[in-house]
Design an enzyme around this catalytic site. Structure first.
Site, short mmCIF file in Angstrom:
data_model
loop_
_atom_site.label_atom_id
_atom_site.label_comp_id
_atom_site.label_asym_id
_atom_site.label_seq_id
_atom_site.Cartn_x
_atom_site.Cartn_y
_atom_site.Cartn_z
N GLY A 11 0.88 -1.17 0.22
CA GLY A 11 0.25 -0.09 -0.05
C GLY A 11 0.93 1.17 -0.09
O GLY A 11 2.04 1.24 -0.48
N ASP A 33 1.98 -8.63 -1.49
CA ASP A 33 0.51 -7.91 -1.11
C ASP A 33 -0.50 -9.16 -1.27
O ASP A 33 -0.14 -10.16 -1.87
CB ASP A 33 -0.02 -6.74 -1.73
CG ASP A 33 -1.00 -5.94 -0.89
OD1 ASP A 33 -0.58 -5.06 -0.16
OD2 ASP A 33 -2.24 -6.35 -0.87
N ASN A 95 -5.41 -5.86 12.57
CA ASN A 95 -3.90 -5.87 12.29
C ASN A 95 -3.35 -7.08 13.00
O ASN A 95 -2.06 -7.57 12.46
CB ASN A 95 -3.18 -4.51 12.54
CG ASN A 95 -3.76 -3.67 11.45
OD1 ASN A 95 -4.38 -4.00 10.46
ND2 ASN A 95 -3.35 -2.51 11.51
N ASN A 120 0.41 -0.61 12.62
CA ASN A 120 -0.09 -0.17 13.94
C ASN A 120 -1.26 -0.92 14.72
O ASN A 120 -1.78 -1.65 13.69
CB ASN A 120 -0.73 1.11 13.53
CG ASN A 120 0.32 2.34 13.69
OD1 ASN A 120 1.12 2.38 14.60
ND2 ASN A 120 0.27 3.41 12.72
N HIS A 175 4.48 4.82 20.37
CA HIS A 175 4.16 5.68 19.12
C HIS A 175 3.03 6.47 19.29
O HIS A 175 2.12 6.14 19.71
CB HIS A 175 4.15 4.64 17.98
CG HIS A 175 3.93 5.15 16.62
ND1 HIS A 175 4.33 6.50 16.54
CD2 HIS A 175 3.34 5.03 15.59
CE1 HIS A 175 4.14 6.99 15.08
NE2 HIS A 175 3.26 6.04 14.77
N1 LIG Z 1 4.92 2.54 12.79
C1 LIG Z 1 4.64 3.83 11.87
O1 LIG Z 1 4.91 5.23 12.45
C2 LIG Z 1 3.52 4.07 11.10
C3 LIG Z 1 3.26 5.23 10.08
C4 LIG Z 1 2.29 5.01 9.19
C5 LIG Z 1 1.57 3.87 9.16
N2 LIG Z 1 1.71 2.86 9.77
C6 LIG Z 1 1.06 1.70 9.66
O2 LIG Z 1 1.52 0.97 8.48
C7 LIG Z 1 0.37 0.24 8.06
C8 LIG Z 1 0.24 0.39 6.54
O3 LIG Z 1 -0.25 1.66 6.21
P1 LIG Z 1 -0.51 2.11 4.54
O4 LIG Z 1 -0.89 3.58 4.55
O5 LIG Z 1 0.63 1.67 3.65
O6 LIG Z 1 -1.86 1.34 4.42
P2 LIG Z 1 -2.49 1.00 3.13
O7 LIG Z 1 -3.90 0.66 3.21
O8 LIG Z 1 -2.08 1.80 2.16
O9 LIG Z 1 -1.79 -0.44 2.66
C9 LIG Z 1 -1.89 -1.76 3.46
C10 LIG Z 1 -1.60 -2.87 2.60
O10 LIG Z 1 -1.50 -4.00 3.20
C11 LIG Z 1 -2.00 -5.05 2.49
N3 LIG Z 1 -2.63 -6.27 3.39
C12 LIG Z 1 -3.49 -6.40 4.31
N4 LIG Z 1 -3.63 -7.74 4.61
C13 LIG Z 1 -2.57 -8.27 4.16
C14 LIG Z 1 -2.02 -9.56 4.07
N5 LIG Z 1 -2.45 -10.54 5.12
N6 LIG Z 1 -0.78 -9.94 3.64
C15 LIG Z 1 -0.14 -8.94 2.70
N7 LIG Z 1 -0.85 -7.68 2.63
C16 LIG Z 1 -1.70 -7.21 3.26
C17 LIG Z 1 -3.19 -4.36 1.84
O11 LIG Z 1 -3.84 -5.01 0.74
C18 LIG Z 1 -2.64 -3.10 1.67
O12 LIG Z 1 -2.10 -3.13 0.13
C19 LIG Z 1 -1.25 0.69 8.63
O13 LIG Z 1 -1.44 -0.19 9.91
C20 LIG Z 1 -0.54 2.12 9.25
O14 LIG Z 1 -1.42 2.16 10.66
C21 LIG Z 1 2.57 2.84 10.73
#
Ligand SMILES: NC(=O)c1ccc[n+]([C@@H]2O[C@H](COP(=O)([O-])OP(=O)(O)OC[C@H]3O[C@@H](n4cnc5c(N)ncnc54)[C@H](O)[C@@H]3O)[C@@H](O)[C@H]2O)c1
Length: 309
Positions: A11, A33, A95, A120, A175
């Protein structure tokens, strides 16, 4: 042989991390993905940028873990992201299920990899990945503090109208909302920011930093931040692949450090070829220690709900 980095979840954060890795020519990348076509399309598109950018990185998109075999690093970004009105904790159960599933498959394919967890709620997801992988704590590290401190650094640089390069910032704890910004260890060209910014104004900047993710979610409406988060994860990749021994704030599994046992909490970590090579312990004031403990308590609460405490 070139290094190999797998990114699970293609994503916003995952694909942009691939972009930064390729732009810095750090490693070959496998984007994975569950959705068919998305990782393949994004990987092919990015691959076609390589001649223009003069970078020799191979980028492969896949839905199959066999393509990820023997990765040096696996970054996990799979899972839901926040929408307006949601907290990171609202993502917990969904998640956690996704994290357990992907970690099992990723580590089976790459038993010697270092895992960088991004999904997250970060600290609880890192704990889930650690328990599920069976890896030593040196090889499971969560990304949060680099992002939180980059947000803090950005706002400090804006406030003082100085280069971001001059600003170092120090954050501890979980975080986001429960992070503990350590202003007395944050500096501008070596000068503590407490000498440059009035306490009330500094408190406002700290507060904006702690809510930095929510500010962006409110603008985007359909998702959360991804340029800075992916750049932060890639700074960890670079520190590890280049064995830089770089000290960065990361979520690490504490075993008594800072008086905390058996929990992922954000602390200063030395990252090098072995992954987490050292946790740096600094002396905290009683108030800072109490804030860190509150942060750890809230991580523990989440971990208890999903059975990984
Ligand atoms: N740690 C941090 O500081 C931080 C910062 C930003 C985002 N995040 C987290 O990172 C994660 C991703 O964010 P994003 O903006 O890329 O979201 P997004 O929705 O754009 O992408 C997430 C991707 O994960 C895929 N996915 C779902 N289940 C899956 C599985 N079982 N196997 C493989 N892929 C799978 C989805 O199809 C999607 O393409 C979220 O949980 C977000 O909260 C964390």
């Amino acid at each position: 042989m070139r290094k190999k980095v797998t990114i699970v979840g293609s994503g916003n954060v995952g694909a942009t991390a691939a972009h930064w890795i390729a732009a810095k020519e750090l490693a070959d990348v496998v984007l994975l993905d569950v959705i068919e076509g998305i990782p393949q399309g994004k990987a092919l598109d990015l691959l076609q940028a390589m001649p223009i950018e003069k970078r020799d990185c191979h980028i492969l998109g896949t839905n199959n873990y066999s393509d990820t075999a023997n990765s040096d690093i696996v970054i996990i970004t799979a899972g839901l992201a926040r929408k307006p009105g949601m907290s990171r904790d609202d993502l917990l159960n969904t998640n956690a299920t996704i994290m357990s599933g992907v970690v099992g498959q990723a580590v089976a394919a790459s038993p010697n990899a270092i895992l960088i967890i991004v999904s997250n709620p970060l600290d609880a997801m890192a704990q889930t990945a650690f328990k599920q992988s069976g890896f030593p704590r040196e090889r499971v590290i969560g990304m949060a503090g680099i992002l939180d401190s980059a947000r803090f650094r950005t706002f400090i640089a804006q406030e003082l109208d100085v280069s971001v390069e001059n600003v170092t910032a120090f954050v501890l704890g979980g975080h986001g909302d429960t992070m503990v910004p350590l202003s007395r260890y944050s500096t501008v060209a070596g000068i503590p920011i407490t000498e440059l910014i009035e306490p009330d104004r500094l408190a406002e900047i700290e507060n904006r930093t702690a809510n930095g993710g929510a500010e962006i979610v409110k603008y985007l409406k359909t998702g959360s931040a991804y340029y800075a988060p992916s750049a932060a994860a890639v700074e960890m990749v670079e520190a590890i692949l280049k064995d830089k021994k770089k000290i960065l704030p990361c979520a690490a599994y504490l075993q008594g450090e800072y008086g905390i046992h058996g929990l992922f909490v954000g602390v200063p970590c030395k990252l090098g070829a072995k992954g987490l090579e050292k946790i740096i312990e600094i002396k905290l004031t009683p108030e800072e220690q109490a804030a860190l403990q509150r942060s750890a308590d809230s991580v523990k609460e989440l971990c208890t709900v999903i059975g990984v405490a």
